[in-house]
Each structure stands twice: as C-alpha cells, then as structure tokens.
Enzyme design. Structure first.
Site, PDB file in Angstrom:
ATOM      1  N   SER A 141     -66.196 103.661  51.086  1.00  0.00           N
ATOM      2  CA  SER A 141     -65.862 104.799  51.933  1.00  0.00           C
ATOM      3  C   SER A 141     -66.205 106.087  51.196  1.00  0.00           C
ATOM      4  O   SER A 141     -66.110 106.148  49.960  1.00  0.00           O
ATOM      5  CB  SER A 141     -64.365 104.800  52.262  1.00  0.00           C
ATOM      6  OG  SER A 141     -63.985 105.998  52.922  1.00  0.00           O
ATOM      7  N   TYR A 155     -55.741 104.433  49.781  1.00  0.00           N
ATOM      8  CA  TYR A 155     -56.941 103.815  50.348  1.00  0.00           C
ATOM      9  C   TYR A 155     -58.178 104.283  49.592  1.00  0.00           C
ATOM     10  O   TYR A 155     -59.043 103.481  49.229  1.00  0.00           O
ATOM     11  CB  TYR A 155     -57.033 104.197  51.824  1.00  0.00           C
ATOM     12  CG  TYR A 155     -58.321 103.826  52.518  1.00  0.00           C
ATOM     13  CD1 TYR A 155     -58.519 102.550  53.023  1.00  0.00           C
ATOM     14  CD2 TYR A 155     -59.326 104.773  52.692  1.00  0.00           C
ATOM     15  CE1 TYR A 155     -59.694 102.217  53.692  1.00  0.00           C
ATOM     16  CE2 TYR A 155     -60.503 104.456  53.351  1.00  0.00           C
ATOM     17  CZ  TYR A 155     -60.681 103.177  53.849  1.00  0.00           C
ATOM     18  OH  TYR A 155     -61.851 102.854  54.504  1.00  0.00           O
TER      19      TYR A 155
END
Length: 246
Positions: A141, A155
């Site tokens: 990501s 995350y």
C-alpha cells in the site's frame, strides 16, 4: 507450454477479484482464496470460468498455517504445480488514531497482513523452488510510506513490513528462479472503505491525488498481472506504486 497456476488470496472482491479476471484472460488457472463470503467468491470464480480457465475456490484464513497449507495443497492437486502467488488478503480494522485502537483489531491486522503474508510466501517459496521457479506479488500500500496518520498507522506498518519482505525475499530466492515483487496501491475505489467505517472515503479523495481521482481495481490488477508475466522476467525486488501520483 506450461499453464500458469496462480494462488490469489482475498480473491472474492475488490483488487483480488479484478486480478483473478485479468489473470484468467491471460490463461492462468486460479486458486481463489476467500475468508468468509462464499457467494462473492463463487461469483468471481464463475466469471473466471467463462473465460475458459479452471478455477477453484478455497475458504481460508491466511493467518492460520493449516489453512494456508490446505490452500496450496488444493491448488496443486486440482490445478497443477503452483507458479504464482498474489498475496492480497488484508484487513485494516476501523479507521482512527492508534491511541484509540482496540488490541484485538491491532492483533488481527498484524496476523493477516504480515503473518499471513509470511506463511503464504514460505509455502510458495518451497513449492516453486522444487519445481524450478515462479513469481510472487505482495499487495502492499502507498500507506507504507505515507504512514496512515489518523487513519490506520497499524495497517501502514504492516504494509511497510510487506515491502521489506518483498525486497529481502527477492534476494533470498533469486537463485531459485523465483521473482518477488510488490504493488503499492493508493486509494482504490473498493468496498474496503465501507468495511473500515467510511464508505465515501474514495469519492472524497480526488482533490488530494495528482491524477484527480481514486484508482480502479482493474488498474492495480494490470500491474500485478505484468509482474507475474514473462514481460517482467528481469524485475524482482520492486515495489511498484499504483497510486495516481500520491
């Protein structure tokens, strides 16, 4: 000619489903891993099969070793030697500051996004080394470098770990003929945002992205498919950002 056999975790929807469809168009046999939504998984599998390739669906929690082993066993037994892995299964937990996060949510994010990636990479490395090579793509990501402040730093931390895993494992497995790369999507228009508590997040993101809009799952799938393909035969250890310039 060897038919590619690819395991896609988190393949029932979003980036995973788009990747299954793109790989099917390129002739890959697919083992589609999903954690809970059997209806969505089978719907994706049926779309794959209409493209003339074989697809099996396997319910699996990738944070559990036995589940990962079963996923790869089924892929091998029903489709043939595994040549590719798309490590895509991931969770964020609710949006919010780290100070407000629940311990259970933190643990689940680490278990799926990091431990699950390690388990899948380990099994793929063993299988591919035994059969002469293959390719792994970890879905990271853009948050890995942006940090996810105020949203999900936990995350982001697991995705930074996925980048480190990608670079290190690519060096470790190069001599075995196994390439390891990652894609790092930015804000992509999927239902992940609703799952984390902000369904309009992607729609609001446009002004903060140089290309002026969120990405589409198919755009990430195209990058993943290229990294798995012979066209990327000299590409390993790369983290390919697919984020609209963000």
């Amino acid at each position: 000619m060897t038919v590619p056999v690819t395991v896609v975790t988190g393949g029932s929807r979003g980036i995973g489903a788009a990747t299954c469809l793109r790989l099917a168009a390129e002739g890959h046999r697919l083992a589609l891993g999903y954690v809970s939504d059997a209806t969505a998984a089978e719907a994706t599998a049926e779309r794959v099969r209409t493209l003339g390739v074989r697809c099996v669906t396997v319910r699996v929690d990738t944070s559990e070793e036995a589940g990962v082993e079963r996923l790869f066993d089924i892929a091998r037994d029903e489709l043939g030697a595994v040549t590719g892995l798309v490590n895509n299964a991931g969770v964020t937990g609710p949006l919010g500051r780290l100070a407000d996060a629940r311990t259970g949510d933190l643990r689940r994010v680490v278990d799926v996004n990091l431990f699950g990636y390690l388990l899948c990479c380990r099994r793929a490395a063993r299988d591919m080394a035994a059969t002469g090579g293959g390719a792994i793509v970890n879905v990271s990501s853009a948050a890995a470098t942006l940090g996810g402040a105020g949203d999900y730093v936990h995350y982001a931390a697991t995705k930074a770990a996925a980048d480190a895993l990608t670079v290190g494992l690519s060096k470790e497995l190069g001599a075995d003929g196994i390439r390891v790369n990652a894609v790092a999507p930015g804000i992509i228009d999927t239902d992940m945002h609703a799952a984390m508590g902000d369904p309009d997040r992607a729609a609001r993101s446009g002004p903060g992205i140089p290309l002026g809009r969120p990405g589409l799952p198919a755009e990430v799938a195209a990058a993943i498919t290229w990294l798995l393909s012979p066209d990327a035969s000299y590409t390993t250890g790369a983290v390919l950002r697919v984020s609209g310039g963000r």
